[in-house]
Design a protein around this motif. Structure first.
Motif, PDB file in Angstrom:
ATOM      1  N   MET A 179      30.950  41.604  34.733  1.00 29.25           N
ATOM      2  CA  MET A 179      30.992  40.745  33.646  1.00 29.25           C
ATOM      3  C   MET A 179      30.484  39.346  33.979  1.00 29.25           C
ATOM      4  SD  MET A 179      33.558  39.354  30.615  1.00 29.25           S
ATOM      5  CE  MET A 179      34.450  38.208  31.824  1.00 29.25           C
ATOM      6  N   ALA A 180      29.404  38.751  33.335  1.00 34.30           N
ATOM      7  CA  ALA A 180      29.255  37.499  33.637  1.00 34.30           C
ATOM      8  C   ALA A 180      29.010  36.639  32.431  1.00 34.30           C
ATOM      9  CB  ALA A 180      27.811  37.380  34.294  1.00 34.30           C
ATOM     10  N   SER A 181      29.729  35.453  32.433  1.00 32.57           N
ATOM     11  CA  SER A 181      29.614  34.367  31.060  1.00 32.57           C
ATOM     12  C   SER A 181      29.456  32.987  31.742  1.00 32.57           C
ATOM     13  CB  SER A 181      30.924  34.645  30.716  1.00 32.57           C
ATOM     14  OG  SER A 181      31.924  34.137  31.641  1.00 32.57           O
ATOM     15  N   VAL A 182      28.874  32.419  30.676  1.00 35.29           N
ATOM     16  CA  VAL A 182      28.504  30.850  30.785  1.00 35.29           C
ATOM     17  C   VAL A 182      28.776  30.136  29.599  1.00 35.29           C
ATOM     18  CG1 VAL A 182      26.535  29.199  31.377  1.00 35.29           C
ATOM     19  CG2 VAL A 182      26.523  31.422  32.474  1.00 35.29           C
ATOM     20  N   THR A 183      29.892  29.121  29.633  1.00 35.03           N
ATOM     21  CA  THR A 183      30.187  28.656  28.607  1.00 35.03           C
ATOM     22  C   THR A 183      29.926  26.974  29.003  1.00 35.03           C
ATOM     23  OG1 THR A 183      32.645  28.432  29.096  1.00 35.03           O
ATOM     24  CG2 THR A 183      31.889  30.414  27.866  1.00 35.03           C
ATOM     25  N   PRO A 184      30.201  26.033  28.003  1.00 34.80           N
ATOM     26  CA  PRO A 184      30.167  24.583  28.537  1.00 34.80           C
ATOM     27  C   PRO A 184      31.555  24.536  29.365  1.00 34.80           C
ATOM     28  CG  PRO A 184      30.218  24.787  26.090  1.00 34.80           C
ATOM     29  CD  PRO A 184      30.126  26.187  26.763  1.00 34.80           C
ATOM     30  N   PHE A 185      32.439  25.422  29.517  1.00 35.60           N
ATOM     31  CA  PHE A 185      33.792  25.081  30.364  1.00 35.60           C
ATOM     32  C   PHE A 185      33.428  25.614  31.558  1.00 35.60           C
ATOM     33  CE2 PHE A 185      34.508  25.567  25.608  1.00 35.60           C
ATOM     34  CZ  PHE A 185      34.574  24.076  25.380  1.00 35.60           C
ATOM     35  N   GLY A 186      32.447  26.353  32.071  1.00 33.82           N
ATOM     36  CA  GLY A 186      32.571  27.077  33.198  1.00 33.82           C
ATOM     37  C   GLY A 186      31.603  28.378  33.329  1.00 33.82           C
ATOM     38  N   VAL A 187      31.469  28.934  34.544  1.00 34.29           N
ATOM     39  CA  VAL A 187      30.687  30.109  34.863  1.00 34.29           C
ATOM     40  C   VAL A 187      31.695  30.970  35.587  1.00 34.29           C
ATOM     41  CG1 VAL A 187      28.841  30.865  36.177  1.00 34.29           C
ATOM     42  CG2 VAL A 187      28.529  28.716  35.267  1.00 34.29           C
ATOM     43  N   ASN A 188      31.522  32.368  35.132  1.00 31.86           N
ATOM     44  CA  ASN A 188      32.295  33.480  35.665  1.00 31.86           C
ATOM     45  C   ASN A 188      31.732  34.719  35.921  1.00 31.86           C
ATOM     46  OD1 ASN A 188      34.563  35.678  35.401  1.00 31.86           O
ATOM     47  ND2 ASN A 188      35.813  34.067  35.288  1.00 31.86           N
ATOM     48  N   VAL A 189      31.726  35.124  37.038  1.00 30.47           N
ATOM     49  CA  VAL A 189      31.375  36.320  37.687  1.00 30.47           C
ATOM     50  C   VAL A 189      32.462  37.457  38.001  1.00 30.47           C
ATOM     51  CG1 VAL A 189      29.555  37.695  38.797  1.00 30.47           C
ATOM     52  CG2 VAL A 189      28.979  35.469  37.740  1.00 30.47           C
ATOM     53  N   SER A 190      32.605  38.592  37.392  1.00 30.11           N
ATOM     54  CA  SER A 190      33.569  39.587  37.891  1.00 30.11           C
ATOM     55  C   SER A 190      33.126  40.821  37.832  1.00 30.11           C
ATOM     56  CB  SER A 190      34.730  39.433  36.871  1.00 30.11           C
ATOM     57  OG  SER A 190      34.533  39.972  35.775  1.00 30.11           O
ATOM     58  N   ALA A 191      33.689  41.680  38.750  1.00 33.23           N
ATOM     59  CA  ALA A 191      33.467  43.237  38.701  1.00 33.23           C
ATOM     60  C   ALA A 191      34.842  43.788  39.076  1.00 33.23           C
ATOM     61  CB  ALA A 191      32.383  43.347  39.849  1.00 33.23           C
ATOM     62  N   ASP A 192      34.805  45.188  38.770  1.00 33.27           N
ATOM     63  CA  ASP A 192      36.358  45.984  39.115  1.00 33.27           C
ATOM     64  C   ASP A 192      35.869  47.375  38.721  1.00 33.27           C
ATOM     65  OD1 ASP A 192      36.990  47.078  35.901  1.00 33.27           O
ATOM     66  OD2 ASP A 192      36.658  44.939  35.578  1.00 33.27           O
ATOM     67  N   ASN A 193      36.820  47.959  39.289  1.00 37.90           N
ATOM     68  CA  ASN A 193      36.727  49.408  39.557  1.00 37.90           C
ATOM     69  C   ASN A 193      38.192  49.992  39.298  1.00 37.90           C
ATOM     70  OD1 ASN A 193      35.904  52.175  39.785  1.00 37.90           O
ATOM     71  ND2 ASN A 193      35.077  51.941  41.860  1.00 37.90           N
ATOM     72  N   GLU A 194      38.171  51.065  38.609  1.00 39.70           N
ATOM     73  CA  GLU A 194      39.565  51.844  38.470  1.00 39.70           C
ATOM     74  C   GLU A 194      39.590  52.966  39.284  1.00 39.70           C
ATOM     75  OE1 GLU A 194      42.352  53.837  34.857  1.00 39.70           O
ATOM     76  OE2 GLU A 194      40.365  53.119  34.467  1.00 39.70           O
ATOM     77  N   ILE A 195      40.112  52.940  40.521  1.00 39.53           N
ATOM     78  CA  ILE A 195      40.021  53.566  41.830  1.00 39.53           C
ATOM     79  C   ILE A 195      40.957  55.042  41.432  1.00 39.53           C
ATOM     80  CG2 ILE A 195      39.095  51.926  43.242  1.00 39.53           C
ATOM     81  CD1 ILE A 195      41.821  51.657  44.548  1.00 39.53           C
ATOM     82  N   THR A 196      41.701  54.771  40.928  1.00 38.50           N
ATOM     83  CA  THR A 196      42.931  55.795  40.140  1.00 38.50           C
ATOM     84  C   THR A 196      43.361  55.643  38.782  1.00 38.50           C
ATOM     85  OG1 THR A 196      45.093  54.744  40.900  1.00 38.50           O
ATOM     86  CG2 THR A 196      43.814  55.901  42.706  1.00 38.50           C
ATOM     87  N   HIS A 197      44.037  56.615  38.321  1.00 30.59           N
ATOM     88  CA  HIS A 197      44.311  56.293  36.813  1.00 30.59           C
ATOM     89  C   HIS A 197      45.365  55.317  36.588  1.00 30.59           C
ATOM     90  CE1 HIS A 197      48.083  58.337  38.402  1.00 30.59           C
ATOM     91  NE2 HIS A 197      48.555  57.723  37.233  1.00 30.59           N
ATOM     92  N   ASN A 198      45.779  54.560  37.727  1.00 31.77           N
ATOM     93  CA  ASN A 198      46.831  53.497  37.623  1.00 31.77           C
ATOM     94  C   ASN A 198      46.511  52.123  38.507  1.00 31.77           C
ATOM     95  OD1 ASN A 198      47.781  54.457  39.920  1.00 31.77           O
ATOM     96  ND2 ASN A 198      49.695  54.437  39.131  1.00 31.77           N
ATOM     97  N   THR A 199      45.314  52.256  38.981  1.00 28.00           N
ATOM     98  CA  THR A 199      45.024  51.052  39.900  1.00 28.00           C
ATOM     99  C   THR A 199      43.649  50.661  40.019  1.00 28.00           C
ATOM    100  OG1 THR A 199      46.669  52.267  41.681  1.00 28.00           O
ATOM    101  CG2 THR A 199      44.758  50.498  42.398  1.00 28.00           C
ATOM    102  N   VAL A 200      43.307  49.579  40.056  1.00 24.60           N
ATOM    103  CA  VAL A 200      42.166  48.786  39.704  1.00 24.60           C
ATOM    104  C   VAL A 200      41.918  47.643  40.877  1.00 24.60           C
ATOM    105  CG1 VAL A 200      40.778  47.118  38.346  1.00 24.60           C
ATOM    106  CG2 VAL A 200      42.116  49.000  37.277  1.00 24.60           C
ATOM    107  N   VAL A 201      40.738  47.758  41.558  1.00 23.39           N
ATOM    108  CA  VAL A 201      40.287  46.805  42.365  1.00 23.39           C
ATOM    109  C   VAL A 201      39.224  45.930  41.867  1.00 23.39           C
ATOM    110  CG1 VAL A 201      41.183  47.961  44.442  1.00 23.39           C
ATOM    111  CG2 VAL A 201      38.668  48.262  43.596  1.00 23.39           C
ATOM    112  N   GLY A 202      39.252  44.506  42.248  1.00 23.82           N
ATOM    113  CA  GLY A 202      37.976  43.653  41.624  1.00 23.82           C
ATOM    114  C   GLY A 202      37.945  42.467  42.409  1.00 23.82           C
ATOM    115  N   GLY A 203      37.132  41.745  41.732  1.00 21.86           N
ATOM    116  CA  GLY A 203      36.814  40.392  42.376  1.00 21.86           C
ATOM    117  C   GLY A 203      36.269  39.356  41.157  1.00 21.86           C
ATOM    118  N   VAL A 204      36.594  38.234  41.490  1.00 14.70           N
ATOM    119  CA  VAL A 204      35.963  37.178  40.490  1.00 14.70           C
ATOM    120  C   VAL A 204      35.680  36.049  41.499  1.00 14.70           C
ATOM    121  CG1 VAL A 204      36.906  35.635  38.697  1.00 14.70           C
ATOM    122  CG2 VAL A 204      37.948  37.943  39.035  1.00 14.70           C
ATOM    123  N   ALA A 205      34.438  35.317  40.800  1.00 10.01           N
ATOM    124  CA  ALA A 205      33.933  33.996  41.195  1.00 10.01           C
ATOM    125  C   ALA A 205      33.682  33.153  40.025  1.00 10.01           C
ATOM    126  CB  ALA A 205      32.633  34.252  41.979  1.00 10.01           C
TER     127      ALA A 205
END
Length: 287
Positions: A179-205
């Protein structure tokens, strides 16, 4: 119900940082009514930004800022879905953003928003909205209209753009979601992956800006802005059906504190705060 705590870490194993930047928050959402076409809920939110010190150079003089800059609101919202698939939603809240929250009338304000979304037609739908805020960072105290359009290109991509925002969601590389977004209040880029049925790993900048109506401002139109660039990696795990915990490690850089009537446009001295790594812990309860 969500609780979060983020704190700067040691700058090295041999030195202790006695004034870390810390951010903590709590949010409670309460369903009030759920029906076939109507839904209503209430929300309470509080966030505290602790800069680790209280004396800052803003403009031509030293300014004392309370040890905790806080953003808080209590409000309620409702959503109506029409028979043709269109929907309208509204939210109104009593809010404050200050080092002396709820302390004086000029540190409190009413926030309100109204959004209308059309049904999906030929893979797109329109968004019309208006909001009112004393702490927007631009055109404070004035109603601000906005509009946009969302394109559902396929099951793997969705793009929303309009005035003044942009957002894109997509899937890539073995079930990763971005997901990537741009608004007047900032910029956000993120990615995530559900590696098991109850666990997610990801990153945000992200580039983020927080705005405050701090108590010691000499002009009512001035706001205090805290701006930073941050990046983190996180692990989220479902402990039970009703409990989720998130662990994150990241870094925060280019941290600035300045006074201005408009976001990104300092009208006086800019105070820089040293970059550092941080840890973050969040817990979500679904009751």
């Amino acid at each position: 119900m969500t609780f979060m705590f983020r704190s700067d870490l040691w700058t090295s194993p041999y030195t202790y940082k006695d004034s870390p930047v810390r951010i903590s928050s709590g949010e409670v959402q309460i369903p009030l009514y759920t029906g076939d076409t109507w839904a209503a809920s209430a929300a309470v939110y509080s966030e505290s930004l602790n800069l680790g010190r209280t004396d800052f150079d803003l403009g031509s003089k030293d300014i004392f800022i309370g040890n905790s800059l806080r953003q808080e609101f209590i409000g309620a919202g409702a959503r109506k879905t029409f028979s043709n698939g269109d929907n309208i939603s509204g939210f109104i809240a009593s809010a404050t953003a200050s080092d002396d929250p709820w302390g004086s009338d000029r540190d409190k304000y009413v926030y309100a928003a109204l959004i209308y979304r059309t049904r999906l037609i030929d893979s797109h739908n329109w968004i019309f909205g208006i909001d009112q805020s004393e702490n927007r960072g631009f055109l404070n105290g004035e109603p601000f209209p906005y509009l946009g359009i969302t394109y559902h290109l396929d099951n793997d991509m969705e793009i929303t753009f309009g005035l003044p925002f942009f957002r894109m969601k997509w899937k890539f590389a073995d079930d990763w979601k971005g997901m990537a977004s741009v608004t007047p209040f900032g910029v956000n880029v993120s990615a995530d992956n559900e590696i098991t049925h109850n666990t997610v790993v990801g990153g945000v900048a992200a580039l983020t800006v927080r705005s405050y109506l701090f108590h010691e401002r000499t002009e009512d139109d001035d706001r205090l802005f805290y701006q930073e660039i941050m990046a983190e990696a996180y692990l989220a795990r479902e402990l039970t059906e009703a409990t989720r915990v998130i662990f994150a490690l990241g870094g925060s850089a280019d941290r600035k504190l300045y006074e201005s009537e408009k976001i990104y446009s300092p009208n006086s001295h800019v105070t820089s705060i040293k970059s550092d790594f941080y840890g973050r812990l969040a817990v979500e309860f679904r009751l």
